[in-house]
Design a protein around this motif. Sequence first.
Motif, short mmCIF file in Angstrom:
data_model
loop_
_atom_site.label_atom_id
_atom_site.label_comp_id
_atom_site.label_asym_id
_atom_site.label_seq_id
_atom_site.Cartn_x
_atom_site.Cartn_y
_atom_site.Cartn_z
N LEU A 29 0.83 -1.20 0.00
CA LEU A 29 0.00 0.00 0.00
C LEU A 29 0.87 1.25 0.00
N PRO A 30 0.38 2.31 -0.61
CA PRO A 30 1.07 3.60 -0.48
C PRO A 30 1.13 3.99 1.00
N PRO A 31 2.15 4.71 1.41
CA PRO A 31 2.32 5.03 2.83
C PRO A 31 1.07 5.59 3.50
N ASP A 32 0.39 6.52 2.84
CA ASP A 32 -0.80 7.12 3.45
C ASP A 32 -1.91 6.08 3.64
N GLU A 33 -2.10 5.22 2.65
CA GLU A 33 -3.15 4.20 2.75
C GLU A 33 -2.80 3.15 3.81
N ALA A 34 -1.53 2.82 3.93
CA ALA A 34 -1.11 1.85 4.94
C ALA A 34 -1.38 2.39 6.34
N ILE A 35 -1.06 3.68 6.54
CA ILE A 35 -1.29 4.30 7.85
C ILE A 35 -2.79 4.33 8.15
N THR A 36 -3.59 4.66 7.14
CA THR A 36 -5.05 4.70 7.33
C THR A 36 -5.59 3.32 7.68
N ALA A 37 -5.11 2.29 6.97
CA ALA A 37 -5.57 0.93 7.22
C ALA A 37 -5.22 0.49 8.64
N ILE A 38 -4.01 0.80 9.07
CA ILE A 38 -3.58 0.42 10.43
C ILE A 38 -4.37 1.20 11.48
N GLU A 39 -4.63 2.48 11.21
CA GLU A 39 -5.43 3.27 12.14
C GLU A 39 -6.85 2.71 12.25
N ASN A 40 -7.41 2.30 11.12
CA ASN A 40 -8.75 1.71 11.15
C ASN A 40 -8.75 0.42 11.97
N LEU A 41 -7.69 -0.35 11.82
CA LEU A 41 -7.58 -1.60 12.56
C LEU A 41 -7.52 -1.33 14.06
N TYR A 42 -6.68 -0.40 14.46
CA TYR A 42 -6.51 -0.11 15.89
C TYR A 42 -7.68 0.65 16.49
N SER A 43 -8.52 1.22 15.65
CA SER A 43 -9.67 1.95 16.18
C SER A 43 -10.78 1.01 16.64
N THR A 44 -10.65 -0.28 16.33
CA THR A 44 -11.64 -1.27 16.78
C THR A 44 -11.28 -1.74 18.19
N ASP A 45 -12.10 -2.63 18.70
CA ASP A 45 -11.87 -3.17 20.05
C ASP A 45 -10.78 -4.23 19.98
N LEU A 46 -9.55 -3.78 19.80
CA LEU A 46 -8.42 -4.68 19.56
C LEU A 46 -7.62 -4.86 20.84
N ALA A 47 -7.31 -6.11 21.18
CA ALA A 47 -6.55 -6.38 22.40
C ALA A 47 -5.05 -6.36 22.15
N ALA A 48 -4.61 -6.95 21.04
CA ALA A 48 -3.17 -7.02 20.76
C ALA A 48 -2.94 -7.40 19.30
N VAL A 49 -1.72 -7.15 18.84
CA VAL A 49 -1.30 -7.54 17.49
C VAL A 49 -0.01 -8.33 17.61
N ILE A 50 0.08 -9.42 16.85
CA ILE A 50 1.30 -10.23 16.83
C ILE A 50 1.81 -10.29 15.40
N VAL A 51 3.04 -9.86 15.20
CA VAL A 51 3.68 -9.96 13.90
C VAL A 51 4.51 -11.24 13.90
N ALA A 52 4.10 -12.20 13.09
CA ALA A 52 4.73 -13.53 13.10
C ALA A 52 5.81 -13.64 12.02
N ASN A 53 6.39 -14.81 11.92
CA ASN A 53 7.37 -15.16 10.89
C ASN A 53 8.65 -14.32 10.96
N GLY A 54 8.87 -13.65 12.09
CA GLY A 54 10.06 -12.81 12.21
C GLY A 54 10.05 -11.62 11.29
N GLU A 55 8.86 -11.21 10.85
CA GLU A 55 8.73 -10.08 9.93
C GLU A 55 9.17 -8.77 10.60
N LYS A 56 9.73 -7.89 9.81
CA LYS A 56 10.14 -6.58 10.31
C LYS A 56 8.89 -5.74 10.58
N VAL A 57 8.89 -5.06 11.72
CA VAL A 57 7.72 -4.27 12.12
C VAL A 57 7.85 -2.85 11.57
N PRO A 58 6.90 -2.42 10.74
CA PRO A 58 6.97 -1.05 10.23
C PRO A 58 6.71 -0.03 11.35
#
Length: 314
Positions: free
Chosen positions: A70-99
């Motif tokens: 995703l373009p940087p702005d769209e990626a930030i918007t998508a992540i913000e939408n995700l975190y705006s929900t009733d989210l308890a935690a996020v796990i980044v698996a596979n040893g992926e680099k965290v943006p």
Amino acid sequence: MAQINVAELFKQTRRKLKLSWVAGLNGGSNTLTSETVTKPSLALIGHLNFVHPNRVQVLGCAEMDYLRSLPPDEAITAIENLYSTDLAAVIVANGEKVPKSLTVAANKHAAPLFTSTLRSPELMEILSHFLAQAMADSISLHGVFMEVQGFGVLVKGEAAIGKSELALELITRGHRLIADDIVDFYRISPDRVEGRCPPLLQDFLEVRGLGILNIRALFGDNSVKPTKPLDLIIQLEMADKLAPQNLDRLSIKTLHEEVLGLKVSKVHIPIAAGRNIAVLVEVAIRNHMLLLRGINATKQFTQRQQREMKKNRA
């Protein structure tokens, strides 16, 4: 309603899941509840889904590739939408680099962000199993819980009837202690209730006259076990308190007791001087095995008796 917070979840699973807590440190009090587990519309764990976000989001290679595409702005918007929900935690698996955008959002919304080197399917399987056990319906019962001949047996009876002495005798005969005095039972599946020992009581057995015994130290590691499914309940009763009409000599009816909504087979054993209760318990379990295989000695005897009666009438 059973629940667990994210900090406790991290504490109990970090080694098995190889977790590192990288952001959202203020969100340790976020809770996951058993109600969330039981509602299909509120999946507890899942891969990235912006339409129906899960309480714990697991991001694997495909999800991270999608975010990176995703373009940087769209990626930030998508992540913000995700975190705006009733989210308890996020796990980044596979040893992926965290943006950085994920880290910023985790801190902003106080939702813990973990990383793991495990593959996402494996991580989800382990975490789902852990949460199913941690948040199962539970009840605490008084008694001694043993593994006898591979079966989980709860020995019940009034105080001072000899439950702990019986447990000690069974341990010396090679069986294993799970819990003494208080047993925590959990309904971990529709057809399974699992018994566990409260942490405070693990390895200990209290016997009148001897005090508190450390069974692991006395008899070795194989003499104790942390958990076991409940298969049979043994109810000890003083024989002199039982009315003759209440003594079932043939045990024609199979007795049951409900534990967390599940029917568990039950056997009553009268206690009297000279009776070897440990042997009776072992035989009761062997007989329970036969009943599970469809072999009922009482029915066999009754059928044989009826055949003899018919012969005599002829």
